[in-house]
Design an enzyme around this catalytic site. Structure first.
Site, PDB file in Angstrom:
ATOM      1  CG  HIS A   1       0.710   6.339   5.860  1.00  0.00           C
ATOM      2  ND1 HIS A   1       1.904   6.821   6.337  1.00  0.00           N
ATOM      3  CD2 HIS A   1       0.963   5.057   5.483  1.00  0.00           C
ATOM      4  CE1 HIS A   1       2.836   5.874   6.262  1.00  0.00           C
ATOM      5  NE2 HIS A   1       2.282   4.782   5.756  1.00  0.00           N
TER       6      HIS A   1
ATOM      7  CB  CYS B   1       5.860   1.715   6.767  1.00  0.00           C
ATOM      8  SG  CYS B   1       5.299   3.262   6.026  1.00  0.00           S
ATOM      9  CG  LEU B   2       6.577   0.955   0.579  1.00  0.00           C
ATOM     10  CD1 LEU B   2       5.763   1.343  -0.647  1.00  0.00           C
ATOM     11  CD2 LEU B   2       7.691  -0.014   0.203  1.00  0.00           C
TER      12      LEU B   2
ATOM     13  CG  HIS C   1       0.197   0.680   7.242  1.00  0.00           C
ATOM     14  ND1 HIS C   1       1.273   0.137   7.913  1.00  0.00           N
ATOM     15  CD2 HIS C   1       0.720   1.616   6.413  1.00  0.00           C
ATOM     16  CE1 HIS C   1       2.386   0.739   7.519  1.00  0.00           C
ATOM     17  NE2 HIS C   1       2.068   1.640   6.603  1.00  0.00           N
ATOM     18  CD  GLU C   2      -0.965   2.138   2.956  1.00  0.00           C
ATOM     19  OE1 GLU C   2      -0.552   3.315   2.835  1.00  0.00           O
ATOM     20  OE2 GLU C   2      -0.185   1.171   3.130  1.00  0.00           O
TER      21      GLU C   2
ATOM     22  CD  GLN D   1       3.628   5.669   2.591  1.00  0.00           C
ATOM     23  OE1 GLN D   1       2.609   5.138   2.158  1.00  0.00           O
ATOM     24  NE2 GLN D   1       4.689   4.971   2.962  1.00  0.00           N
TER      25      GLN D   1
ATOM     26  N   GLY E   1       0.829  -1.193   0.000  1.00  0.00           N
ATOM     27  CA  GLY E   1       0.000   0.000   0.000  1.00  0.00           C
ATOM     28  C   GLY E   1       0.866   1.247   0.000  1.00  0.00           C
TER      29      GLY E   1
HETATM   30 NI    NI Z   1       3.150   2.916   5.351  1.00  0.00          NI
END
Ligand code: NI
Length: 174
Positions: free
Chosen positions: A135, A89-90, A131-132, A51, A46
């Protein structure tokens, strides 16, 4: 389409509350297309707009069919149950932590043209939705981690050790 640079923890964009999307225009479509390409290249589950430095309520998450789903102005309507597992997480590259999440989540969102829809998911999809959407409110999974962050090598070593103790030999990564 183009890939965009993924911002990492420490950048202020990741702790801001994002604004709702009000224009479902070409600019939004380009953002979503770029996010899809960025996510694919990063091989993640995701990606949220902050981000890539855009403080708007847009994210991509792995949907119930395993395909990427586009969520504009998403909100979690309902959750149930609990799951625990390692999460990454990226924007926190190479680090993982143990996080509790609901095992089921139902989300209402708009698509890239503004059409409202609802989607629900279990397991990884429920985890990904939570999670997304976190963000979009300026929250990272690191705030929820129980017991600290680990590198992939540390996790592999811990897994090998626990398997050795159980006498089962080393298990592959799933
Ligand atoms: Ni993330």
């Amino acid at each position: 389409m183009a890939t965009r640079k993924i911002i990492e923890q420490g950048d202020g964009s990741l702790t801001k509350v994002c604004r709702p999307v009000t224009s479902f225009d070409q600019r939004l479509h380009e953002l979503i297309d770029d996010m899809r390409e960025t996510l694919e290249q990063a091989n993640g589950y995701g990606l949220a707009a902050p981000q890539v430095g855009i403080l708007r309520r847009v994210c991509l998450a792995m949907g119930p069919d395993g395909k990427v789903i586009e969520l504009v102005n998403p909100e979690i309507l309902e959750t149930s149950g609990q799951q625990e597992g390692y999460e990454g997480c990226l924007s926190v590259p190479g680090m993982y932590g143990w996080v509790k999440r609901p095992s089921w989540a139902k989300v209402r969102a708009q698509d890239r043209d503004g059409k409202v829809f609802e989607v629900e998911g279990v397991g990884m999809t429920a985890r990904c939705f939570c999670h997304e959407i976190d963000h979009l409110d300026g929250h990272l999974f690191t705030e929820l981690v129980i017991g600290g962050l680990y590198t992939e090598a540390e996790l592999d070593a811990a897994q090998a050790e626990s398997q050795r103790k159980k006498g089962k030999g080393r298990k592959g990564k799933s």
